[in-house]
Design a protein around this motif. Structure first.
Motif, mmCIF file in Angstrom:
data_model
loop_
_atom_site.group_PDB
_atom_site.id
_atom_site.type_symbol
_atom_site.label_atom_id
_atom_site.label_comp_id
_atom_site.label_asym_id
_atom_site.label_seq_id
_atom_site.Cartn_x
_atom_site.Cartn_y
_atom_site.Cartn_z
ATOM 1 N N ILE A 1 10.625 -26.158 -38.067
ATOM 2 C CA ILE A 1 9.880 -25.825 -39.287
ATOM 3 C C ILE A 1 10.673 -24.823 -40.136
ATOM 4 O O ILE A 1 10.763 -24.967 -41.361
ATOM 5 N N TYR B 1 14.228 -35.510 -44.245
ATOM 6 C CA TYR B 1 13.806 -34.481 -45.205
ATOM 7 C C TYR B 1 14.698 -34.443 -46.445
ATOM 8 O O TYR B 1 14.241 -34.079 -47.521
ATOM 9 N N ASP C 1 2.416 -19.884 -44.214
ATOM 10 C CA ASP C 1 1.146 -19.266 -43.816
ATOM 11 C C ASP C 1 0.303 -20.360 -43.150
ATOM 12 O O ASP C 1 0.791 -21.447 -42.868
ATOM 13 N N ASP C 2 -0.972 -20.049 -42.913
ATOM 14 C CA ASP C 2 -1.813 -21.058 -42.260
ATOM 15 C C ASP C 2 -2.113 -22.233 -43.187
ATOM 16 O O ASP C 2 -2.386 -23.336 -42.733
ATOM 17 N N ASP D 1 2.674 -30.595 -40.923
ATOM 18 C CA ASP D 1 2.438 -30.376 -39.508
ATOM 19 C C ASP D 1 3.500 -31.145 -38.739
ATOM 20 O O ASP D 1 4.024 -32.155 -39.219
ATOM 21 N N THR D 2 3.823 -30.637 -37.572
ATOM 22 C CA THR D 2 4.861 -31.267 -36.755
ATOM 23 C C THR D 2 4.313 -31.415 -35.350
ATOM 24 O O THR D 2 3.807 -30.449 -34.789
ATOM 25 N N ILE E 1 4.520 -34.954 -39.565
ATOM 26 C CA ILE E 1 5.351 -35.921 -38.846
ATOM 27 C C ILE E 1 5.110 -35.835 -37.339
ATOM 28 O O ILE E 1 4.917 -34.750 -36.793
ATOM 29 N N ILE F 1 13.389 -26.651 -41.911
ATOM 30 C CA ILE F 1 12.848 -27.413 -43.039
ATOM 31 C C ILE F 1 12.545 -26.462 -44.200
ATOM 32 O O ILE F 1 12.959 -26.685 -45.347
ATOM 33 N N LEU G 1 7.173 -29.453 -51.888
ATOM 34 C CA LEU G 1 6.704 -29.703 -50.519
ATOM 35 C C LEU G 1 6.155 -28.367 -50.006
ATOM 36 O O LEU G 1 6.916 -27.429 -49.792
ATOM 37 N N GLY H 1 3.793 -21.697 -50.410
ATOM 38 C CA GLY H 1 4.219 -22.918 -49.740
ATOM 39 C C GLY H 1 4.196 -22.771 -48.231
ATOM 40 O O GLY H 1 3.289 -22.138 -47.676
ATOM 41 N N ILE H 2 5.218 -23.315 -47.581
ATOM 42 C CA ILE H 2 5.303 -23.262 -46.117
ATOM 43 C C ILE H 2 5.349 -21.813 -45.643
ATOM 44 O O ILE H 2 6.002 -20.976 -46.263
HETATM 45 P P1 ADP Z 1 -0.575 -24.101 -37.526
HETATM 46 O O1 ADP Z 1 -0.387 -23.903 -36.078
HETATM 47 O O2 ADP Z 1 -1.396 -23.037 -38.209
HETATM 48 O O3 ADP Z 1 -0.981 -25.496 -37.891
HETATM 49 P P2 ADP Z 1 2.170 -24.700 -37.963
HETATM 50 O O4 ADP Z 1 3.028 -23.953 -37.015
HETATM 51 O O5 ADP Z 1 1.868 -26.117 -37.720
HETATM 52 O O6 ADP Z 1 0.853 -23.843 -38.193
HETATM 53 O O7 ADP Z 1 2.806 -24.596 -39.419
HETATM 54 C C1 ADP Z 1 3.376 -23.401 -39.908
HETATM 55 C C2 ADP Z 1 3.746 -23.602 -41.345
HETATM 56 O O8 ADP Z 1 4.732 -24.585 -41.457
HETATM 57 C C3 ADP Z 1 2.583 -24.060 -42.218
HETATM 58 O O9 ADP Z 1 2.751 -23.442 -43.488
HETATM 59 C C4 ADP Z 1 2.767 -25.531 -42.299
HETATM 60 O O10 ADP Z 1 2.230 -26.042 -43.500
HETATM 61 C C5 ADP Z 1 4.286 -25.675 -42.259
HETATM 62 N N1 ADP Z 1 4.737 -26.918 -41.606
HETATM 63 C C6 ADP Z 1 4.557 -27.314 -40.335
HETATM 64 N N2 ADP Z 1 5.148 -28.492 -40.080
HETATM 65 C C7 ADP Z 1 5.727 -28.882 -41.244
HETATM 66 C C8 ADP Z 1 6.480 -30.017 -41.651
HETATM 67 N N3 ADP Z 1 6.751 -31.039 -40.824
HETATM 68 N N4 ADP Z 1 6.926 -30.074 -42.926
HETATM 69 C C9 ADP Z 1 6.647 -29.075 -43.783
HETATM 70 N N5 ADP Z 1 5.951 -27.973 -43.472
HETATM 71 C C10 ADP Z 1 5.488 -27.861 -42.214
#
Ligand code: ADP
Ligand code: MG
Length: 347
Positions: A19, A115, A39-40, A133-134, A100, A22, A129, A36-37
């Motif tokens: 992450i 990406y 925070d929660d 979630d991953t 993804i 990315i 973007l 953007g990416i």
């Molecule tokens: P949570 O556990 O709260 O769901 P994540 O660890 O999944 O948090 O995500 C942390 C941050 O990274 C969030 O801002 C989320 O939107 C972003 N994020 C996670 N996976 C991806 C991805 N595949 N592409 C872009 N942003 C991502």
């Protein structure tokens, strides 16, 4: 996946490392993207507009075959197919989120390529973007994209607004993406049987229609310039016939489509003939063209007439008249959707 790339195992980065990787390559460009990416959740400022939100999922083995789709193209297409739905509301997309599911058969370099394609599409269409979630997958690759856009309340166009006697208009040309897929499938089969390298020469246009489709941002701008607000609109992802039926059903009216007016590129036409397929059937049922289908009031005819991006293919009728296709000899047939159905794979 290219064999020439170095291979870094995903496990060496871990989910958070991935992450971070990315996120480090993403810059926010839109005024409405507040966070953007990282925070929660992402934060978006609607700026007093209505927001439109749409999600589309691409599943390996169902929507794409990594045997012939480069990951960069797949990333590009995953964004484009979602933006197309926002444009179909006569709205402008500003953000996307991307979820993804991956198996460890993908190295980090493959995710970079995916990406990279998404970033190219985001830059091209002016969207950020802002999150995602991953997670891991025990089988194939799954990509789910959500696109968020905005429009003035009065500009939004629904599927349900078409009126009797409105003109039915389609953008671009049809059937190309389907014929591109036929060529790719044929060459894959030949390769499997004989090991012969794919012969894709002369099919550039339809291959691009299949592998690197574009969403019709330009049409939303054109409609504003022409001062035309469609009465209804939809994007053509499942084939023209199926989308005409959607407009009819949701607007509670009928339609008459003229076979001879269907816009078909000469390359699509020729390839369909080579495959012993009827070009019109490909245009009507092929799908994945990501063109826009809309209706306009008769009074707007002069404004859309003769525009090279627009084809008037028919008109809307009363509900009792039903849905019809007028063939080259003037005969009428019931219009049926044989488009791609998410639960019924083609033979
Ligand atoms: P949570 O556990 O709260 O769901 P994540 O660890 O999944 O948090 O995500 C942390 C941050 O990274 C969030 O801002 C989320 O939107 C972003 N994020 C996670 N996976 C991806 C991805 N595949 N592409 C872009 N942003 C991502
Ligand atoms: Mg998460």
């Amino acid at each position: 996946m290219s064999d020439t790339l170095p291979r870094t195992e995903l496990s060496s980065l871990g989910e958070f490392g991935l992450i971070e990787r990315i996120a480090s390559r993403i810059q926010l460009t839109q005024d409405s993207s507040v966070k953007g990416i990282g925070d929660d959740a992402a934060v978006i400022d609607p700026q007093g507009l209505h927001q439109v939100v749409t999600t589309d999922m691409l599943v390996e083995g169902v929507h794409f075959d990594l045997g012939y789709v480069p990951l960069k193209h797949l990333g590009y297409k995953a964004i484009v197919v979602n933006l197309s739905d926002v444009y179909a509301m006569n709205a402008t997309p500003h953000q996307v989120t991307v979820a993804i599911a991956l198996s460890n058969r993908f190295p980090v370099e493959a995710i970079d390529e995916l990406y990279e394609g998404m970033a190219q599409a985001c830059a091209h269409y002016g969207v950020d973007l802002v999150g995602g979630d991953t997670c891991s997958s025990t089988s194939g690759l799954v990509i789910a994209v959500t696109a968020i856009g905005s429009a003035k309340k009065e500009d939004i166009v629904y599927r349900s607004g078409a009126k009797e006697n409105d003109l039915l208009v389609v953008t671009g040309d049809l059937g190309g993406a389907y014929m591109g897929l036929q060529v790719l499938e044929r060459e894959k089969a030949v390769f499997k049987e004989t090991g012969a390298q794919p012969d894709l020469a002369g099919h550039d246009y339809i291959l691009e229609r299949q592998l690197k489709p574009e969403a019709r941002k330009d049409i939303i701008e054109l409609l504003k310039k022409l001062d035309v607000k469609p009465t209804s609109m939809i994007d053509i992802s499942d084939g023209l016939a199926s989308e005409v039926l959607h407009l009819c059903r949701q607007s509670g009216i009928g339609a008459m489509v003229h076979d001879q007016k269907l816009p078909i590129d000469p390359t699509t036409y020729r390839t369909a003939r080579d495959f012993n397929l009827d070009p019109s059937t490909c245009a009507l049922n092929g799908g994945e063209d990501y063109e826009l289908l809309f209706t306009v009031a008769q009074a707007d005819y002069e404004k859309v007439k003769g525009n090279p991006s627009l084809s008037v293919i028919g008109h809307m009728t009363d509900k009792a008249s039903g849905y019809h296709l007028v063939d080259k000899h003037g005969g009428t047939h019931e219009l049926r959707a044989q488009g791609w159905d998410a639960f019924l794979r083609k033979e």
